[in-house]
Design a protein around this motif. Structure first.
Motif, PDB file in Angstrom:
ATOM      1  N   UNK A 196      18.723 -13.171 -38.121  1.00 15.87           N
ATOM      2  CA  UNK A 196      17.621 -13.460 -39.052  1.00 15.87           C
ATOM      3  C   UNK A 196      16.291 -13.594 -38.328  1.00 15.87           C
ATOM      4  N   UNK A 197      16.260 -13.201 -37.061  1.00  9.86           N
ATOM      5  CA  UNK A 197      14.997 -13.089 -36.341  1.00  9.86           C
ATOM      6  C   UNK A 197      14.314 -11.770 -36.646  1.00  9.86           C
ATOM      7  N   UNK A 198      15.011 -10.886 -37.367  1.00 11.97           N
ATOM      8  CA  UNK A 198      14.467  -9.581 -37.753  1.00 11.97           C
ATOM      9  C   UNK A 198      13.576  -9.747 -38.974  1.00 11.97           C
ATOM     10  N   UNK A 199      12.492  -8.978 -39.030  1.00  8.85           N
ATOM     11  CA  UNK A 199      11.603  -9.030 -40.196  1.00  8.85           C
ATOM     12  C   UNK A 199      12.126  -8.107 -41.285  1.00  8.85           C
ATOM     13  N   UNK A 265       7.186 -11.754 -41.593  1.00  8.65           N
ATOM     14  CA  UNK A 265       7.760 -12.754 -40.703  1.00  8.65           C
ATOM     15  C   UNK A 265       9.271 -12.575 -40.615  1.00  8.65           C
ATOM     16  N   UNK A 266       9.878 -13.301 -39.691  1.00  8.84           N
ATOM     17  CA  UNK A 266      11.330 -13.233 -39.529  1.00  8.84           C
ATOM     18  C   UNK A 266      12.026 -13.647 -40.817  1.00  8.84           C
ATOM     19  N   UNK A 267      13.191 -13.030 -41.070  1.00  3.45           N
ATOM     20  CA  UNK A 267      13.933 -13.313 -42.299  1.00  3.45           C
ATOM     21  C   UNK A 267      14.293 -14.796 -42.401  1.00  3.45           C
ATOM     22  N   UNK A 268      14.523 -15.440 -41.255  1.00  2.00           N
ATOM     23  CA  UNK A 268      14.835 -16.863 -41.259  1.00  2.00           C
ATOM     24  C   UNK A 268      13.711 -17.707 -41.828  1.00  2.00           C
ATOM     25  N   UNK A 269      12.464 -17.283 -41.573  1.00  2.00           N
ATOM     26  CA  UNK A 269      11.313 -17.995 -42.137  1.00  2.00           C
ATOM     27  C   UNK A 269      11.316 -17.864 -43.651  1.00  2.00           C
TER      28      UNK A 269
END
Length: 335
Positions: A196-199, A265-269
């Motif tokens: 989930x660091x991927x945008x 932004x990153x998917x985690x955000x």
């Protein structure tokens, strides 16, 4: 000010990471819950203040009705003064509602700083060192690092997913990574096997294409949040008369901005943002039910107008006659 607040909140984030076994995404969700609980007292005070304002609505409307149809500056000034006197008499303060909102706004900046800088606040790696690692990995120069809102997410993803990345670092930077437990010691950005660091913007055409739904869910939830906020927040008569253009901007522009940001932004955000929105909606709903706004009938408004007229005493004798060349002041037009 934001630096020391962020450092303080960073310890909370470390505690959340420890509870979740080092999974950063789950730590963010737990951190969101902790921050919502921290902001609860401000939300409570804000709701209490709005209920107080709503309780004096009939009296305020009676004053506005008294001056209905007059738009000159002197009359408007006099009307506003009477409303301010009413607020003071009833113990309502307009600033009491602004202060909780201001404090929440101040806390938002360090909260998101902690969320988007995991290497600093979880791994304890300095900002300047993070910048050096970013440049050494070929992700961009120092200027690009400053503009990259998820630079530290990109560093973690590069080190975890590229077997050759660690070798690009010099001995000093490799030592820094080894001091925090090596690559495996870096914050874990995966959830159910997905990084989930991927945008979401980079997810098009990939096997994890479904990440694009995260910004879309944010868009829908933000629209719903703004709609419910408008329904569950007290709107004073003046705001209603002015058609509340600022609320329209919040209603339509803010969700679109949120979607754009979560795409970049990153998917985690984005997941963190979804969770925060849901928690905010839940908090507002609970306070709305615990402290409902008073409801008034048409008779209540008429009674307030009668009471206002009964308390208004003539400042001049009923037989007072305006002498030639003399003009009656607008301040006595109701006598």
């Amino acid at each position: 000010m934001f630096d020391w607040l962020a450092k303080l909140l960073g310890y909370v984030m470390k505690g959340c990471s420890w509870v979740t076994g080092g999974n950063y995404v789950l730590a963010m969700l737990l951190f969101a819950l902790a921050m919502q609980l921290l902001l609860c007292p401000f939300g409570y005070k804000q709701q209490k203040n709005m209920v107080k304002q709503a309780s004096i609505r009939p009296k305020e409307m009676a004053i506005r009705s008294k001056y209905k149809g007059r738009t000159d500056q002197v009359t408007m000034k006099k009307m506003q003064q009477e409303i301010m006197d009413l607020y003071q008499k009833e113990g309502y303060s307009q600033l009491a509602g602004c202060l909780p909102m201001l404090l929440q706004l101040i806390l938002i900046f360090p909260i998101y700083r902690v969320v988007i800088r995991p290497l600093e606040f979880l791994s304890g790696i300095g900002k300047d060192v993070c910048q050096s690692i970013y440049v050494a990995l070929g992700l961009g120069d120092a200027g690009a690092y400053a503009k990259d809102g998820i630079a530290q997410f990109n560093i973690i993803s590069e080190l975890r997913n590229n077997s050759e990345a660690f070798g690009k670092l010099g001995e000093d930077l490799q030592a820094v990574i080894n001091d925090v437990g090596g690559i495996e010691g870096l914050p874990n950005m995966t959830l159910f096997g997905i990084d989930l660091g991927i945008t979401p913007f980079n997810a098009f055409g990939k096997s994890y294409w479904w990440l694009i739904f995260i910004p879309l869910i944010n868009l829908g939830l933000m629209y719903l949040s703004q709609f419910l906020s408008k329904k569950m927040s007290y709107q004073n008569p003046q705001a209603q008369e002015m058609n509340n253009s600022s609320m329209k901007i919040m209603m339509y522009v803010l969700p679109l901005m949120t979607m754009f940001i979560t795409f970049s932004f990153a998917a985690g955000i984005g997941i963190y943002w979804i969770f925060r929105t849901l928690l905010s909606m839940l908090q507002q709903f609970i306070f709305y039910k615990l402290m409902p706004y008073p409801k008034f009938t048409e008779e209540d408004y008429k009674k307030a107008e009668r009471d206002l007229k009964g308390n208004t005493k003539s400042k001049k004798d009923a037989n007072y006659v305006v002498a030639p060349g003399e003009y009656r002041s607008l301040h006595h037009i109701d006598d």
